[in-house]
Scaffold this motif. Structure first.
Motif, PDB file in Angstrom:
ATOM      1  N   LEU A   1      -1.416 -48.441 -49.702  1.00 24.14           N
ATOM      2  CA  LEU A   1      -1.638 -48.266 -48.260  1.00 24.14           C
ATOM      3  C   LEU A   1      -2.133 -46.859 -47.972  1.00 24.14           C
ATOM      4  O   LEU A   1      -3.112 -46.657 -47.260  1.00 24.14           O
ATOM      5  N   LYS A   2      -1.425 -45.865 -48.538  1.00 29.42           N
ATOM      6  CA  LYS A   2      -1.850 -44.504 -48.256  1.00 29.42           C
ATOM      7  C   LYS A   2      -3.141 -44.178 -48.997  1.00 29.42           C
ATOM      8  O   LYS A   2      -4.004 -43.479 -48.470  1.00 29.42           O
ATOM      9  N   GLU A   3      -3.312 -44.762 -50.183  1.00 30.08           N
ATOM     10  CA  GLU A   3      -4.548 -44.499 -50.919  1.00 30.08           C
ATOM     11  C   GLU A   3      -5.756 -45.080 -50.192  1.00 30.08           C
ATOM     12  O   GLU A   3      -6.812 -44.445 -50.122  1.00 30.08           O
ATOM     13  N   ALA A   4      -5.583 -46.277 -49.635  1.00 29.71           N
ATOM     14  CA  ALA A   4      -6.672 -46.880 -48.877  1.00 29.71           C
ATOM     15  C   ALA A   4      -7.047 -45.969 -47.713  1.00 29.71           C
ATOM     16  O   ALA A   4      -8.219 -45.721 -47.442  1.00 29.71           O
ATOM     17  N   SER A   5      -6.035 -45.447 -47.040  1.00 34.75           N
ATOM     18  CA  SER A   5      -6.282 -44.565 -45.904  1.00 34.75           C
ATOM     19  C   SER A   5      -7.017 -43.293 -46.335  1.00 34.75           C
ATOM     20  O   SER A   5      -7.948 -42.844 -45.667  1.00 34.75           O
ATOM     21  N   TYR A   6      -6.604 -42.723 -47.475  1.00 36.02           N
ATOM     22  CA  TYR A   6      -7.274 -41.512 -47.966  1.00 36.02           C
ATOM     23  C   TYR A   6      -8.744 -41.787 -48.284  1.00 36.02           C
ATOM     24  O   TYR A   6      -9.611 -40.980 -47.973  1.00 36.02           O
ATOM     25  N   THR A   7      -9.014 -42.945 -48.936  1.00 34.64           N
ATOM     26  CA  THR A   7     -10.405 -43.215 -49.295  1.00 34.64           C
ATOM     27  C   THR A   7     -11.267 -43.447 -48.052  1.00 34.64           C
ATOM     28  O   THR A   7     -12.479 -43.400 -48.127  1.00 34.64           O
ATOM     29  N   MET A   8     -10.622 -43.722 -46.910  1.00 35.24           N
ATOM     30  CA  MET A   8     -11.397 -43.852 -45.669  1.00 35.24           C
ATOM     31  C   MET A   8     -11.595 -42.502 -45.000  1.00 35.24           C
ATOM     32  O   MET A   8     -12.042 -42.424 -43.853  1.00 35.24           O
ATOM     33  N   GLY A   9     -11.185 -41.440 -45.683  1.00 35.40           N
ATOM     34  CA  GLY A   9     -11.400 -40.103 -45.147  1.00 35.40           C
ATOM     35  C   GLY A   9     -10.313 -39.633 -44.195  1.00 35.40           C
ATOM     36  O   GLY A   9     -10.495 -38.667 -43.468  1.00 35.40           O
ATOM     37  N   LYS A  10      -9.177 -40.316 -44.181  1.00 37.39           N
ATOM     38  CA  LYS A  10      -8.111 -39.935 -43.239  1.00 37.39           C
ATOM     39  C   LYS A  10      -7.166 -38.914 -43.874  1.00 37.39           C
ATOM     40  O   LYS A  10      -6.786 -39.053 -45.039  1.00 37.39           O
ATOM     41  N   SER A  11      -6.758 -37.938 -43.075  1.00 40.33           N
ATOM     42  CA  SER A  11      -5.889 -36.873 -43.575  1.00 40.33           C
ATOM     43  C   SER A  11      -4.493 -37.417 -43.865  1.00 40.33           C
ATOM     44  O   SER A  11      -4.131 -38.515 -43.451  1.00 40.33           O
ATOM     45  N   LYS A  12      -3.696 -36.604 -44.555  1.00 42.10           N
ATOM     46  CA  LYS A  12      -2.320 -36.989 -44.856  1.00 42.10           C
ATOM     47  C   LYS A  12      -1.516 -37.180 -43.572  1.00 42.10           C
ATOM     48  O   LYS A  12      -0.689 -38.077 -43.462  1.00 42.10           O
ATOM     49  N   MET A  13      -1.777 -36.313 -42.588  1.00 41.57           N
ATOM     50  CA  MET A  13      -1.052 -36.378 -41.314  1.00 41.57           C
ATOM     51  C   MET A  13      -1.379 -37.681 -40.581  1.00 41.57           C
ATOM     52  O   MET A  13      -0.483 -38.392 -40.137  1.00 41.57           O
ATOM     53  N   THR A  14      -2.678 -37.976 -40.454  1.00 33.18           N
ATOM     54  CA  THR A  14      -3.095 -39.211 -39.790  1.00 33.18           C
ATOM     55  C   THR A  14      -2.500 -40.423 -40.504  1.00 33.18           C
ATOM     56  O   THR A  14      -2.005 -41.356 -39.869  1.00 33.18           O
ATOM     57  N   THR A  15      -2.540 -40.393 -41.833  1.00 30.06           N
ATOM     58  CA  THR A  15      -2.012 -41.504 -42.618  1.00 30.06           C
ATOM     59  C   THR A  15      -0.520 -41.694 -42.344  1.00 30.06           C
ATOM     60  O   THR A  15      -0.050 -42.813 -42.145  1.00 30.06           O
ATOM     61  N   LEU A  16       0.204 -40.569 -42.297  1.00 33.53           N
ATOM     62  CA  LEU A  16       1.644 -40.642 -42.045  1.00 33.53           C
ATOM     63  C   LEU A  16       1.928 -41.244 -40.666  1.00 33.53           C
ATOM     64  O   LEU A  16       2.743 -42.154 -40.519  1.00 33.53           O
ATOM     65  N   LEU A  17       1.224 -40.729 -39.653  1.00 29.79           N
ATOM     66  CA  LEU A  17       1.523 -41.137 -38.278  1.00 29.79           C
ATOM     67  C   LEU A  17       1.010 -42.537 -37.940  1.00 29.79           C
ATOM     68  O   LEU A  17       1.664 -43.281 -37.227  1.00 29.79           O
ATOM     69  N   LYS A  18      -0.154 -42.894 -38.460  1.00 31.69           N
ATOM     70  CA  LYS A  18      -0.765 -44.158 -38.040  1.00 31.69           C
ATOM     71  C   LYS A  18      -0.471 -45.311 -38.999  1.00 31.69           C
ATOM     72  O   LYS A  18      -0.504 -46.467 -38.603  1.00 31.69           O
ATOM     73  N   VAL A  19      -0.252 -44.987 -40.281  1.00 31.71           N
ATOM     74  CA  VAL A  19      -0.067 -46.069 -41.255  1.00 31.71           C
ATOM     75  C   VAL A  19       1.366 -46.133 -41.778  1.00 31.71           C
ATOM     76  O   VAL A  19       2.019 -47.166 -41.700  1.00 31.71           O
TER      77      VAL A  19
END
Lengths: 223, 290
Positions: free
Chosen positions: A117-135
């Motif tokens: 889940l977090k890896e998918a978010s990172y590959t979409m260019g999303k920061s760690k913070m955005t990933t934490l808060l939104k995913v």
């Protein structure tokens, strides 16, 4: 009956829980993903309040925060913060004392999410913070709720730490659990019973709410 | 063009392997990494996308260096922006189909691509549904088009169809081919299914214990050009049975089992579970509607 101890108890629990929520998320996030060698040490420290007698914690805080000592003195002189026998001190002590009750459920929740889940978010260019808060956080709501309620309930039930560092000052540090002790000492069983019954009932319903919510009872019956 | 030169010690279930890999992939190609589990296929994809750090080596995409252990260059996955379709789909459970796609939008990106992709993948009617209510094939389509939202140049597919039934696989293979051409992608696929590989990819690299042991165009790789067959199918050997002097080999092709007669030397070449090619050139096959 004097309502002040009860009001103080819930004020302390709300403030403590709010601070814990903010503090615990980064700690839990770090613990759930790190491979660092100091992780077991930090995990141990976080969990210590679970097994340590509250008086031990209270004793050391009393020593550290005392204006007689360097750190306590520095806090007092430079920042004007006095943590002994004050509401502020109770909050600091409660935050440390209830830390495992907030960190552990959040950490367990984060660890249970697939890392893709977090890896998918990172590959979409999303920061760690955005990933934490939104995913990540939206997908561990039951764990967040558990953490919030357990910390709240645990702070309500606190006795030893409060007694050590806060003492028994009406309106400042005399929380319900201390008031009960006080009333029993004075052989005033009726007042002790009122406080006890209120705490018993409230904590019962808070915990019941958690188990019903996380067990999916509300979802099941609303459909 | 993508040039990979990767070294990494991997700890897998079967013990430690030393991955040592040199790969060059031309722009616009559809390439398959093929090989046993634990050969280092997924690790290679993860290193390309920045999710796993190689011990040493270089990754160069076009004129940009993504990773160089000597120059201390290591672009984060966020900066590489590779479209990655995970084996478990990795759909965000808290978001609807449309929200999953919208999340992948880049800053100031035109939102019309969302509608376009939803329509392409025939997901329009499902756009408000949460991932948990979707079937495997539907989830797969969402994962595929979600990876395309940010318009990546490289699309990575890690065994994307392995969990689906045959009918759904065939349909999704069509989608993959269309997507590859329509968006001018360089696509890298991990797959075990020879039929799928032959259908989709231009080149195949076989990995074993972290190294490329065989490579070539798909036709060369599987020896398809050796038989100028009138019809041919790939399948799996299910049973080898002796009947008097002859052997009968049962082969599973798609959902059908066919029987092929072979002599003893031929039969000895096969064992159960082998992937085989069944072809005929002497007879004209009969074709009729069913």
């Amino acid at each position: 009956m004097d309502w002040q101890p009860l009001v103080l108890t819930f004020k302390l629990a709300v403030v403590t829980t709010a601070i814990l929520f903010v503090v615990s998320i980064p700690i839990a996030r770090w613990l759930s993903s790190t491979k660092s060698k100091i992780r077991p040490v930090l995990e141990t420290l976080v969990s210590m309040p679970l097994v340590l007698p509250p008086t031990v914690l209270g004793f050391y805080m009393l020593v550290v925060f005392s204006p007689e000592n360097a750190f306590g003195n520095w806090l007092n002189e430079w920042l004007g913060i006095k943590l002994i026998f004050s509401f502020g001190g109770l909050v600091v002590a409660s935050v440390i004392y209830s830390l495992p009750f907030m960190v552990q459920p959040i950490q367990a929740g984060l660890s249970s999410l697939p890392s893709t889940l977090k890896e998918a978010s990172y590959t979409m260019g999303k920061s760690k913070m955005t990933t934490l808060l939104k995913v990540l956080l939206p997908n561990i709501k039951p764990s967040l709720l558990t953490g919030i309620v357990l910390s709240f309930a645990h702070t309500v039930g606190e006795f030893g730490v409060v007694l050590m560092i806060g003492g028994n000052m009406p309106g400042k540090t005399k929380v319900a659990s201390i008031a009960i002790y006080d009333e029993v000492e004075a052989l005033n069983y009726v007042a002790a019973n009122s406080y006890s019954l209120i705490l018993f009932t409230i904590t019962f319903f808070i915990l019941l709410l958690v188990y019903l919510t996380n067990g999916g009872y509300f979802k099941r019956y609303s459909q | 063009m993508i040039s990979l030169n990767l070294k990494k010690t991997l700890k897998s279930a079967g013990g430690k392997i030393d991955l040592n890999l040199q790969l060059t992939i031309e722009k616009g190609q559809f390439v398959t990494l093929f090989g046993e589990s634990g050969a280092g296929k997924t690790s290679t994809l993860r290193m390309l996308s920045g999710l796993l750090r190689p011990d040493s080596g270089t990754i160069k995409v076009g004129e940009t260096i993504w990773f160089d252990s000597h120059k201390n260059i290591d672009l984060k996955p966020q900066q590489r922006k590779v479209g990655y379709v995970f084996q478990d789909y990795a759909l965000f459970p808290n978001m609807s189909v449309r929200q999953n796609l919208e999340y992948a939008l880049q800053k100031n990106q035109d939102r019309t691509i969302i509608g376009e992709l939803l329509e392409f993948a025939e997901l329009g009617e499902l756009e408000q549904r949460k991932p948990e209510t979707l079937s495997g094939g539907q989830k797969q389509r969402v994962a595929l088009v979600r990876a395309l939202v940010q318009r990546p140049e490289i699309l990575i597919l890690d065994e994307p169809l392995s969990a689906l039934d045959l009918k759904m696989r065939i349909k999704l293979q069509e989608y993959l081919l269309q997507v590859h051409k329509k968006y001018n992608l360089t696509t890298i696929l991990v797959s075990h299914d020879i039929g799928e590989i032959v259908k989709l990819s231009d080149r195949v690299y076989e990995l074993q214990n972290g190294s490329v042991i065989k490579k070539g165009t798909t036709t060369d790789f599987f020896g398809l050009n050796k038989t100028s067959a009138k019809f041919r199918f790939s399948g799996e050997v299910l049973k080898i049975q002796r009947e008097d002097v002859l052997y009968v080999i049962s082969v599973l092709i798609g959902n059908d089992i066919i029987k092929v007669v072979a002599d003893r030397t031929e039969a000895n070449n096969f064992k159960i579970g082998d992937q085989v090619l069944v072809a005929s050139k002497a007879f004209n096959p009969i074709i009729q509607k069913i």
